[in-house]
Design a protein around this motif. Structure first.
Motif, mmCIF file in Angstrom:
data_model
loop_
_atom_site.group_PDB
_atom_site.id
_atom_site.type_symbol
_atom_site.label_atom_id
_atom_site.label_comp_id
_atom_site.label_asym_id
_atom_site.label_seq_id
_atom_site.Cartn_x
_atom_site.Cartn_y
_atom_site.Cartn_z
ATOM 1 N N ILE A 1 -0.427 -5.510 -2.888
ATOM 2 C CA ILE A 1 -0.171 -5.714 -1.475
ATOM 3 C C ILE A 1 0.725 -4.574 -0.731
ATOM 4 N N ALA A 2 1.691 -4.231 -1.669
ATOM 5 C CA ALA A 2 2.686 -3.339 -1.070
ATOM 6 C C ALA A 2 1.833 -1.810 -0.765
ATOM 7 N N PHE A 3 0.753 -1.675 -1.583
ATOM 8 C CA PHE A 3 -0.357 -0.561 -1.080
ATOM 9 C C PHE A 3 -1.291 -0.837 -0.019
ATOM 10 N N GLY A 4 -1.136 -1.865 0.763
ATOM 11 C CA GLY A 4 -1.869 -2.040 1.929
ATOM 12 C C GLY A 4 -2.936 -2.986 1.591
ATOM 13 N N PHE A 5 -3.346 -3.482 0.491
ATOM 14 C CA PHE A 5 -4.499 -4.304 0.253
ATOM 15 C C PHE A 5 -4.166 -5.529 1.212
ATOM 16 N N PRO A 6 -5.207 -6.266 1.781
ATOM 17 C CA PRO A 6 -4.841 -7.730 2.122
ATOM 18 C C PRO A 6 -4.561 -8.483 1.205
ATOM 19 N N VAL A 7 -3.796 -9.427 1.691
ATOM 20 C CA VAL A 7 -3.199 -10.337 0.639
ATOM 21 C C VAL A 7 -4.306 -11.048 0.090
ATOM 22 N N VAL B 1 -7.270 -10.282 -0.444
ATOM 23 C CA VAL B 1 -7.944 -9.621 -1.446
ATOM 24 C C VAL B 1 -7.631 -9.011 -2.623
ATOM 25 N N VAL C 1 -4.045 -10.625 6.638
ATOM 26 C CA VAL C 1 -2.506 -10.520 6.554
ATOM 27 C C VAL C 1 -2.320 -9.644 5.518
ATOM 28 N N VAL D 1 0.721 -6.307 3.801
ATOM 29 C CA VAL D 1 2.080 -5.746 3.994
ATOM 30 C C VAL D 1 2.093 -4.306 4.375
ATOM 31 N N VAL E 1 2.918 1.336 3.215
ATOM 32 C CA VAL E 1 1.583 2.162 3.481
ATOM 33 C C VAL E 1 1.999 3.040 4.867
ATOM 34 N N MET F 1 -5.775 4.928 1.296
ATOM 35 C CA MET F 1 -5.521 3.393 0.727
ATOM 36 C C MET F 1 -6.165 2.490 1.447
ATOM 37 N N ALA G 1 -8.717 0.028 -0.410
ATOM 38 C CA ALA G 1 -8.676 -1.532 -0.115
ATOM 39 C C ALA G 1 -9.896 -2.066 0.203
#
Lengths: 433, 165
Positions: free
Chosen positions: A18-24, A26, B72, B74, B78, B89, B93
């Protein structure tokens, strides 16, 4: 590595993704499937991948989600924000700091109908902040009061977060809605008190404004009758046992559409916008439910919830201390995560802990959503702080943050009161039909 | 290529509109049932129908949520990375989401075939399970397209969602 350690590692990996930008959604789904694969092989992972997209959405009780989203989106487009602000202002505007209190009150009502914290801040910010600036209010007070007021919609029913908590923990959604009413009102009152105290200490922040006559007040009330009737019908209907939450959501969605239509604000473009906004929001919520379902399969297999319960049993901590630790954990996590993700990620392993300590699950749910609300206004990523600033680009982030501390303190006081006096939450559900 | 992308964007948007229409049908049916019950004429099989419309609607709108980046996340870390790394990134993802959806489609298709073989039907009205699975399989497939479109720069601004709950 033991199952519980693997569960913790999975939780940590999800936070990293999540911190690296993955949607929560996913991130939860990937870790859930990967972990389940590790523990049960490819056939096990195939089973959950082949069933969760159906099973996570199929239950009838989930119908409340898109219907309340529709209700909120259409209500937000019915031109209610100005009327609500004028109505509350006619009653409270003359008090010193009254316009800021008005902003909080209007946010509470608008948020209750709309159900979206960010939409409430975005909409009310455009109406209330210019009005306050025109009357010489300090920027930090005006912006922070709207950012904080916007959080009330997360708790005051109908609330999507409460629906999701109810579905995750098999707790009655109707009882959660009714249980949230007093804590929501308490939140609005404490925010109002925070404003009054702050203005007492620094009167230059908010000059006084003239008192409105009863003629003005009645005219303002007439303009918002539709919202009042809709809210009373939806929540009163659940309380009186007329509707199930799903039926109340359907009545609310149809009612909000009719209100928007009658308001004359529902142009072709507005309708298109409302439809696509409903699609985006509900699509996001449903996929996050699927992600959470996959993650929960993994979590249950690791035995992490059981290990946590055993660990707490053996630690000698009192239930009150465990509750305090859980709330602290949420406050810290809320500084970096949005409320819905936080609840979906943590409730599956914290709810069994709460149940093992004999906490009432309605009470625990209200506490969890209240603490999740706080995350919306705590720096560095309190979303409402960004949204309120976006409505008034001349405001700096520093100005907004400068004004937010009294509201965070008010939230902490509310959390302590709700934790110490469960009757504040449980009295009304106990009177339900 | 631009025509193809524009066409696919329209398809995802049309799917979203259809999904919301399905929600509206669920809402109207439920209201009709509430009123009908007072008059002694409940809507038969309302639970089956609402489940069908909501499940179908949900999977028809999910691709739109992917295309518009409504999910959603965060961005704190990033956003602080160099622009190029941020792009990498987001790409990683997106590819991970596409791989997940592809696996989901494969295994859901297998489950669908199994349920078709058993002749599963809904409980109240006996609606063939096919009608529940069709929008689901279509939605998962279109979601892969939605993720890809979300990674593609848009020529026309897509109406974005304004908020999350």
């Amino acid at each position: 590595m033991s199952g519980a350690m693997l569960g913790l590692a999975g939780f940590g990996l999800t936070l990293v993704l999540i911190a690296f930008g993955f949607p929560v959604a996913v991130a939860m789904a990937l870790v859930g499937v990967g972990g389940f694969w590790w523990l049960n092989g490819v056939m096990g992972a195939g089973f959950i991948l082949g069933s969760s997209p159906f099973e996570a959405i199929f239950p009838y009780s989930l119908s409340v989600v898109p219907l309340f989203v529709m209700m909120g989106v259409f209500a937000a487009r019915a031109g209610l924000s100005r009327s609500l602000f004028d109505m509350v202002n006619s009653f409270l505007g003359h008090v010193r700091g009254g316009l800021a209190v008005t902003g909080v009150g209007a946010c509470a009502i608008f948020g209750a109908i709309c159900g979206s914290s960010l939409a409430t801040v975005a909409t009310m910010g455009r109406v209330a902040i210019p009005e306050m600036q025109k009357r010489g209010y300090d920027g930090s007070l005006s912006s922070a009061s709207i950012a904080a007021g916007g959080t009330l919609g997360v708790l005051i029913p109908p609330s999507i977060l409460l629906v999701i908590y109810g579905l995750l923990t098999q707790t009655s959604i109707g009882q959660l809605f009714i249980g949230a009413i007093l804590p929501g009102i308490l939140g609005a009152l404490l925010y109002g008190l925070a404003i009054v105290v702050r203005v007492r200490m620094a009167p230059h922040l908010a000059p006084s404004t003239p008192r409105a006559g009863w003629g003005v007040r009645l005219a303002a009330l007439r303009r918002v009758w539709g919202v009042v009737v809709l809210f009373a019908l939806v929540i009163g209907g659940i309380y009186l046992g007329w509707f199930s939450p799903t039926e109340a959501a359907a009545v609310g969605a149809v009612g909000a559409f009719v209100l928007a239509l009658l308001s004359g604000e529902l142009t072709r473009d507005a309708l298109r916008g409302a439809v696509l906004e409903t699609a985006g929001l509900s699509g996001m919520i449903f996929f996050i439910l699927i992600g959470a379902s996959l993650f929960n399969y993994f979590l249950e297999t690791t035995g992490l919830p059981r290990a946590l319960i055993d660990g707490i049993d053996g630690s000698g901590l009192s239930p009150a201390m465990v509750l305090a630790l859980i709330m602290l954990f949420y406050i810290i996590l809320g500084c970096f995560m949005d409320a819905m993700s936080m609840i979906l990620l943590t409730v599956p392993f914290l709810a069994p802990v709460a149940a093992s300590l004999d906490f009432d699950m309605v009470w625990f749910g209200i506490l969890v959503v209240t603490v999740a609300e706080i995350g919306l206004i705590t720096p560095p990523i309190g979303m409402n702080l960004f949204v309120v600033q976006a409505t008034q680009p001349e405001l700096t982030q520093r100005t907004v943050i400068r004004g937010i501390l009294p509201f965070i303190l008010a939230d902490v006081v509310r959390l302590v009161l709700l934790a110490a006096i469960p009757a504040l939450t449980l009295w009304l559900p106990g009177k339900m039909f | 290529m631009n025509y193809l992308i524009a066409g696919l964007r329209s398809l995802v948007t049309l799917s979203a509109v259809t999904g919301v229409a399905a929600y509206a049908a669920a809402a109207l049916l439920t209201v009709a049932d509430v009123i009908g019950r007072q008059l002694g004429h409940a809507v038969p099989g309302v639970v089956d129908l609402v489940q069908l419309f909501v499940l179908g609607g949900a999977w028809l709108v999910i691709p739109y949520a992917f295309m518009t980046g409504a999910h959603v996340g965060v961005d704190l870390l990033v956003e602080s990375l160099p622009r190029r790394l941020t792009g990498v990134m987001r790409g990683v993802a997106g590819l991970a989401a596409m791989a997940l959806l592809a696996m989901m489609l494969y295994f859901c298709h297998a489950t669908f075939q199994q349920q078709m073989m058993f002749g599963d039907r809904s409980q109240q009205l006996g609606i063939p399970i096919f009608y529940y699975w069709l929008p689901l399989l279509f939605g998962i497939g279109l979601s892969i397209v939605g993720v890809a479109l979300g990674l593609t720069p848009s020529r026309q601004p897509v109406p974005s969602t304004e908020a999350s709950p």
